[in-house]
Design a protein around this motif. Structure first.
Motif, PDB file in Angstrom:
ATOM      1  N   ASP A 152      -1.098 -10.603  -9.371  1.00 49.92           N
ATOM      2  CA  ASP A 152      -1.828  -9.474  -9.943  1.00 49.92           C
ATOM      3  C   ASP A 152      -3.134  -9.211  -9.204  1.00 49.92           C
ATOM      4  O   ASP A 152      -3.558  -8.053  -9.065  1.00 49.92           O
ATOM      5  CB  ASP A 152      -2.134  -9.749 -11.423  1.00 49.92           C
ATOM      6  CG  ASP A 152      -0.874  -9.737 -12.282  1.00 49.92           C
ATOM      7  OD1 ASP A 152       0.096  -9.060 -11.891  1.00 49.92           O
ATOM      8  OD2 ASP A 152      -0.864 -10.407 -13.341  1.00 49.92           O
ATOM      9  N   ASN A 188       3.732   5.878  -5.858  1.00 45.56           N
ATOM     10  CA  ASN A 188       3.779   5.744  -7.319  1.00 45.56           C
ATOM     11  C   ASN A 188       4.888   4.811  -7.794  1.00 45.56           C
ATOM     12  O   ASN A 188       5.470   5.015  -8.874  1.00 45.56           O
ATOM     13  CB  ASN A 188       3.947   7.124  -7.971  1.00 45.56           C
ATOM     14  CG  ASN A 188       2.868   8.102  -7.571  1.00 45.56           C
ATOM     15  OD1 ASN A 188       1.703   7.911  -7.874  1.00 45.56           O
ATOM     16  ND2 ASN A 188       3.259   9.139  -6.845  1.00 45.56           N
ATOM     17  N   LEU A 223      -5.468  -4.130  -3.762  1.00 45.82           N
ATOM     18  CA  LEU A 223      -4.906  -3.061  -2.928  1.00 45.82           C
ATOM     19  C   LEU A 223      -4.977  -1.716  -3.635  1.00 45.82           C
ATOM     20  O   LEU A 223      -5.199  -0.680  -2.997  1.00 45.82           O
ATOM     21  CB  LEU A 223      -3.460  -3.399  -2.561  1.00 45.82           C
ATOM     22  CG  LEU A 223      -3.275  -4.609  -1.642  1.00 45.82           C
ATOM     23  CD1 LEU A 223      -1.801  -4.858  -1.354  1.00 45.82           C
ATOM     24  CD2 LEU A 223      -4.030  -4.417  -0.329  1.00 45.82           C
ATOM     25  N   GLN A 224      -4.798  -1.706  -4.938  1.00 41.93           N
ATOM     26  CA  GLN A 224      -4.883  -0.455  -5.683  1.00 41.93           C
ATOM     27  C   GLN A 224      -6.310   0.092  -5.657  1.00 41.93           C
ATOM     28  O   GLN A 224      -6.528   1.307  -5.473  1.00 41.93           O
ATOM     29  CB  GLN A 224      -4.444  -0.689  -7.132  1.00 41.93           C
ATOM     30  CG  GLN A 224      -4.443   0.567  -7.999  1.00 41.93           C
ATOM     31  CD  GLN A 224      -3.305   1.506  -7.662  1.00 41.93           C
ATOM     32  OE1 GLN A 224      -2.144   1.205  -7.894  1.00 41.93           O
ATOM     33  NE2 GLN A 224      -3.628   2.657  -7.089  1.00 41.93           N
ATOM     34  N   SER A 225      -7.295  -0.787  -5.799  1.00 41.73           N
ATOM     35  CA  SER A 225      -8.690  -0.350  -5.834  1.00 41.73           C
ATOM     36  C   SER A 225      -9.201   0.092  -4.468  1.00 41.73           C
ATOM     37  O   SER A 225     -10.182   0.841  -4.382  1.00 41.73           O
ATOM     38  CB  SER A 225      -9.583  -1.471  -6.379  1.00 41.73           C
ATOM     39  OG  SER A 225      -9.559  -2.604  -5.510  1.00 41.73           O
ATOM     40  N   LYS A 272       6.585   0.997  -8.880  1.00 42.07           N
ATOM     41  CA  LYS A 272       6.256  -0.232  -9.589  1.00 42.07           C
ATOM     42  C   LYS A 272       6.566  -1.410  -8.665  1.00 42.07           C
ATOM     43  O   LYS A 272       7.734  -1.684  -8.373  1.00 42.07           O
ATOM     44  CB  LYS A 272       7.070  -0.339 -10.873  1.00 42.07           C
ATOM     45  CG  LYS A 272       6.791   0.768 -11.868  1.00 42.07           C
ATOM     46  CD  LYS A 272       7.694   0.646 -13.089  1.00 42.07           C
ATOM     47  CE  LYS A 272       7.449   1.794 -14.064  1.00 42.07           C
ATOM     48  NZ  LYS A 272       8.390   1.726 -15.231  1.00 42.07           N
ATOM     49  N   LEU A 280      -7.216   1.623  -2.176  1.00 40.15           N
ATOM     50  CA  LEU A 280      -6.232   2.550  -1.609  1.00 40.15           C
ATOM     51  C   LEU A 280      -6.898   3.791  -1.036  1.00 40.15           C
ATOM     52  O   LEU A 280      -6.410   4.391  -0.080  1.00 40.15           O
ATOM     53  CB  LEU A 280      -5.219   2.938  -2.695  1.00 40.15           C
ATOM     54  CG  LEU A 280      -3.868   3.469  -2.225  1.00 40.15           C
ATOM     55  CD1 LEU A 280      -3.152   2.454  -1.345  1.00 40.15           C
ATOM     56  CD2 LEU A 280      -2.996   3.843  -3.412  1.00 40.15           C
ATOM     57  N   ARG A 325       0.837  -1.203   0.000  1.00 37.21           N
ATOM     58  CA  ARG A 325       0.000   0.000   0.000  1.00 37.21           C
ATOM     59  C   ARG A 325       0.873   1.255   0.000  1.00 37.21           C
ATOM     60  O   ARG A 325       0.582   2.227  -0.712  1.00 37.21           O
ATOM     61  CB  ARG A 325      -0.927  -0.002   1.223  1.00 37.21           C
ATOM     62  CG  ARG A 325      -2.027  -1.045   1.147  1.00 37.21           C
ATOM     63  CD  ARG A 325      -2.821  -1.121   2.455  1.00 37.21           C
ATOM     64  NE  ARG A 325      -3.542   0.111   2.714  1.00 37.21           N
ATOM     65  CZ  ARG A 325      -4.756   0.392   2.246  1.00 37.21           C
ATOM     66  NH1 ARG A 325      -5.372  -0.487   1.463  1.00 37.21           N
ATOM     67  NH2 ARG A 325      -5.356   1.515   2.533  1.00 37.21           N
ATOM     68  N   LEU A 383       2.457   1.733  -3.491  1.00 29.57           N
ATOM     69  CA  LEU A 383       1.485   2.247  -4.451  1.00 29.57           C
ATOM     70  C   LEU A 383       1.230   3.743  -4.223  1.00 29.57           C
ATOM     71  O   LEU A 383       1.093   4.511  -5.181  1.00 29.57           O
ATOM     72  CB  LEU A 383       0.175   1.466  -4.344  1.00 29.57           C
ATOM     73  CG  LEU A 383       0.225   0.002  -4.781  1.00 29.57           C
ATOM     74  CD1 LEU A 383      -1.096  -0.695  -4.464  1.00 29.57           C
ATOM     75  CD2 LEU A 383       0.541  -0.109  -6.270  1.00 29.57           C
ATOM     76  N   LEU A 386      -2.418  -7.077  -6.134  1.00 32.05           N
ATOM     77  CA  LEU A 386      -2.103  -5.705  -6.514  1.00 32.05           C
ATOM     78  C   LEU A 386      -3.362  -4.942  -6.920  1.00 32.05           C
ATOM     79  O   LEU A 386      -3.559  -3.784  -6.523  1.00 32.05           O
ATOM     80  CB  LEU A 386      -1.097  -5.691  -7.673  1.00 32.05           C
ATOM     81  CG  LEU A 386       0.377  -5.907  -7.321  1.00 32.05           C
ATOM     82  CD1 LEU A 386       1.231  -5.894  -8.574  1.00 32.05           C
ATOM     83  CD2 LEU A 386       0.852  -4.845  -6.349  1.00 32.05           C
ATOM     84  N   GLU A 387      -4.199  -5.581  -7.705  1.00 36.92           N
ATOM     85  CA  GLU A 387      -5.425  -4.921  -8.153  1.00 36.92           C
ATOM     86  C   GLU A 387      -6.353  -4.609  -6.983  1.00 36.92           C
ATOM     87  O   GLU A 387      -6.970  -3.535  -6.930  1.00 36.92           O
ATOM     88  CB  GLU A 387      -6.144  -5.810  -9.171  1.00 36.92           C
ATOM     89  CG  GLU A 387      -5.398  -5.948 -10.498  1.00 36.92           C
ATOM     90  CD  GLU A 387      -6.039  -6.966 -11.410  1.00 36.92           C
ATOM     91  OE1 GLU A 387      -7.106  -7.527 -11.023  1.00 36.92           O
ATOM     92  OE2 GLU A 387      -5.514  -7.217 -12.510  1.00 36.92           O
TER      93      GLU A 387
END
Length: 614
Positions: A389, A155, A395-397, A157, A399, A149, A152, A392-393
């Motif tokens: 993946d 910013n 945790l990104q959604s 990778k 955030l 988290r 991300l 990651l998806e």
């Protein structure tokens, strides 16, 4: 300075003589020019004492001279303003920062021991934490969540595969003789953080600046050293093995104020995504800064390289800075030290230095270790960390809204100033801004008004300023308001919104509302369930506007009491307008209950003055 033999010092103090042979032996750390100046000062003192045995000479002892020089340097540093300390004409400062943040996890990085530093010492220690022979690390997968988290939010990778390495060094706070970190294959790379003017960057950086982040890596913390008054060093192994996140920036910072702003911004970001809940003030975040200087004209430039950037000056590292002010002050002190050494013909050594709050100089701790000294090697007991993946998806959604976006929404949608928006976002671990949103939502329901900018400004003043003053009067702000990160507060949002609504609809005066707020706070603290409406009813505090006759009576009394000011108003011009405001102020002062409307009062006083002309 170099050590003076005790025998020579004894002769100087007691016999008035100081042998120049072997005195102040030249040292590589002392520039030749400075060394020769000190020798000449001693010679002068000795010769004068010999010529004037009566002891009435005005010469200054060598030790006092050194003290005076130190005081002068300190005084010159203190007199320089903050803006003067940002830019240099002939030199360029370059700074890279390594930030160590304690991750918000329940367990340590490689053991199941509880992750805490505030409990009784040595009560949360696993066998692996103290390097018990035969114990092995077991990666705690849940520590990966806050780390990703954070990456991300910066910013970065996130790497699909990362590995742990051993960084060898020997110190009492590292039981195994090595630290487990990520050197060759870190968790995340190639990120950046954008700093804006409202973040507090140096004005020379303009409205915004982007600082690159080289990598983000997970690593374990060391034991906590506690030094007693007797000089003994005690170790608390509760801290050893705690999961840390190391954030390494590129050397793209050129002003001390911007460096401090970056550390502050990183702390806000980590807190916003629930990756690190302890800030610098609690010891949960520490910063190491790498400082180098070079001439702007390029003369005498060394071919040093740091993080892929060539042509930089020799860097030094300042360890364990524990406040934003310390970051800025330490960089300024080290920058000035390096410039002084270079201008006097000296050479900057690669070394690790320390900083003490309130000091004006950094202090050498040890020579700077290199990669060879640490003997990095992949840890044979730990396999790779594989990130899918789907994780990651997810945790990104989830955030959420990051601080920069939140500030923009508060400014553009709710009409708050940037300064107030930043304060709301930073208070109570984000709880104050959640409370603010709840209050505005309630105001929309109570008033039927959907002008969020007007209601936002109205609510912002009460949530931030009036409640802030209330809390500071009661004690520690966070404890007094009992504000949670979800926006719950000792004063329910429906109660505060009701108070604001009655004020906004002119059912109570501003003076009444400010009197009711501390009473409301006290009632809620004591568990007294009483609505704002009941409090107004019991106190007979509903607003009853003044009648036309009452307005005119007050205006006449003011006009009769200030005939000279009335004449100046009748004379017109800028001066007359000022006197009209004076008379209006006199009317407002006679309204002890706060029932007077300023616009209505202005109209009435103008009418009464005009009648007096006739």
């Amino acid at each position: 300075m170099a050590r003076i033999p005790a025998s020579a010092l004894r002769r100087y103090l007691l016999g008035g003589e100081l042998s120049t042979r072997r005195c102040l032996r030249r040292n590589n750390q002392i520039p030749t020019r400075l060394c020769s100046q000190r020798i000449r000062a001693v010679h002068t003192s000795t010769d004068t004492d010999a010529a004037d045995p009566s002891g009435t000479s005005n010469t200054i002892p060598f030790r006092k001279q050194l003290k005076d020089e130190a005081k002068a340097r300190k005084s010159s540093v203190q007199k320089r303003s903050k803006s003067d300390n940002q830019r240099l004409d002939n030199w360029e400062l370059t700074v890279g920062i390594e930030i160590h943040a304690q991750l918000n996890t329940a367990r340590k990085l490689f053991s199941a021991a509880a992750s805490t530093i505030n409990d009784e010492p040595n009560t949360h220690v696993a066998l692996f934490d103290v390097a018990m022979p035969g114990s092995q690390p077991v990666f705690q997968k849940e520590t990966l969540i806050p780390a990703i988290r954070a990456a991300l939010a910066l910013n970065c990778k996130v790497q699909k595969s990362s590995r742990f390495d051993r960084k060898h060094y020997f110190h009492w706070d590292q039981p195994s003789g090595y630290q487990i970190t990520q050197y060759y294959q870190p968790l995340a790379k190639d990120g950046y953080i954008t700093l804006y003017a409202h973040d507090g960057i140096a004005k020379e950086d303009g409205d915004e600046i982007k600082i690159g982040i080289k990598q983000v890596q997970m690593e374990q913390d060391t034991a906590k050293t506690i030094t007693t008054v007797e000089g003994e060093h005690l170790l608390d192994f509760n801290r050893v093995g705690l999961p840390l996140l190391e954030i390494i920036t590129l050397p793209q910072i050129h002003y001390p104020q911007t460096a401090a702003a970056l550390v502050r911004k990183v702390q806000i970001l980590l807190n916003a995504v629930d990756a690190c809940v302890l800030g610098m003030q609690s010891g949960g975040l520490r910063a190491d800064v790498n400082v180098s200087v070079r001439r702007r004209d390029g003369q005498g430039e060394a071919d040093n390289e740091y993080s892929g950037v060539k042509g930089l000056g020799q860097r030094t590292e300042i360890k364990n800075l524990s406040s934003f002010k310390a970051v800025e002050d330490a960089i300024i002190a080290e920058r000035d030290r390096q410039i002084e050494v270079l201008e006097s013909g000296g050479v900057i050594e690669g070394e690790t230095r320390g900083w003490t709050i309130g000091s004006t100089e950094t202090k050498r701790l040890r020579g700077k270790e290199g990669e060879v000294d640490y003997r990095y090697m992949p840890d044979p007991d730990l396999g790779p960390v594989i990130v899918g993946d789907d994780l990651l998806e997810h945790l990104q959604s989830t955030l959420g809204v990051l601080p920069d976006k939140e500030i923009s929404i508060l400014n553009e949608t709710y009409g708050l100033t940037i300064k107030d928006a930043m304060s709301l976002v930073s208070l109570n671990e984000g709880g104050r801004v959640e409370y603010f949103r709840n209050v505005v939502d309630q105001l929309v329901l109570l008033s039927g008004d959907e002008d969020l900018r007007r209601l936002g400004r109205l609510a912002g003043n009460w949530v931030l300023h009036e409640m802030g003053g209330l809390a500071s009067d009661a004690g520690e702000e966070g404890d007094a308001l009992q504000m949670t990160s979800e926006g719950d507060c000792v004063i329910p949002d429906i109660q505060l919104s009701s108070l604001i609504h009655y004020l906004d609809s002119n059912q109570i005066t501003g003076k009444t509302a400010k009197k009711l707020l501390p009473v409301l706070f006290e009632n809620e603290t004591k568990g007294v369930m009483k609505s704002v409406k009941d409090m107004i009813d019991e106190g007979g505090l509903w607003f009853i506007p003044l009648s036309d006759e009452q307005y005119e009576e007050i205006a006449r009394s003011v006009v009769e009491a200030h005939p000279q000011q009335v004449e100046e108003v009748l004379g017109g011009g800028k001066k007359g307008k000022g006197k009209l405001n004076f008379l209006l102020g006199q009317m407002m002062r006679r309204d002890e209950e706060g029932r007077m409307d300023p616009q209505r009062a202005t109209k009435v006083i103008e009418e009464v003055i005009e009648k007096s002309r006739k």
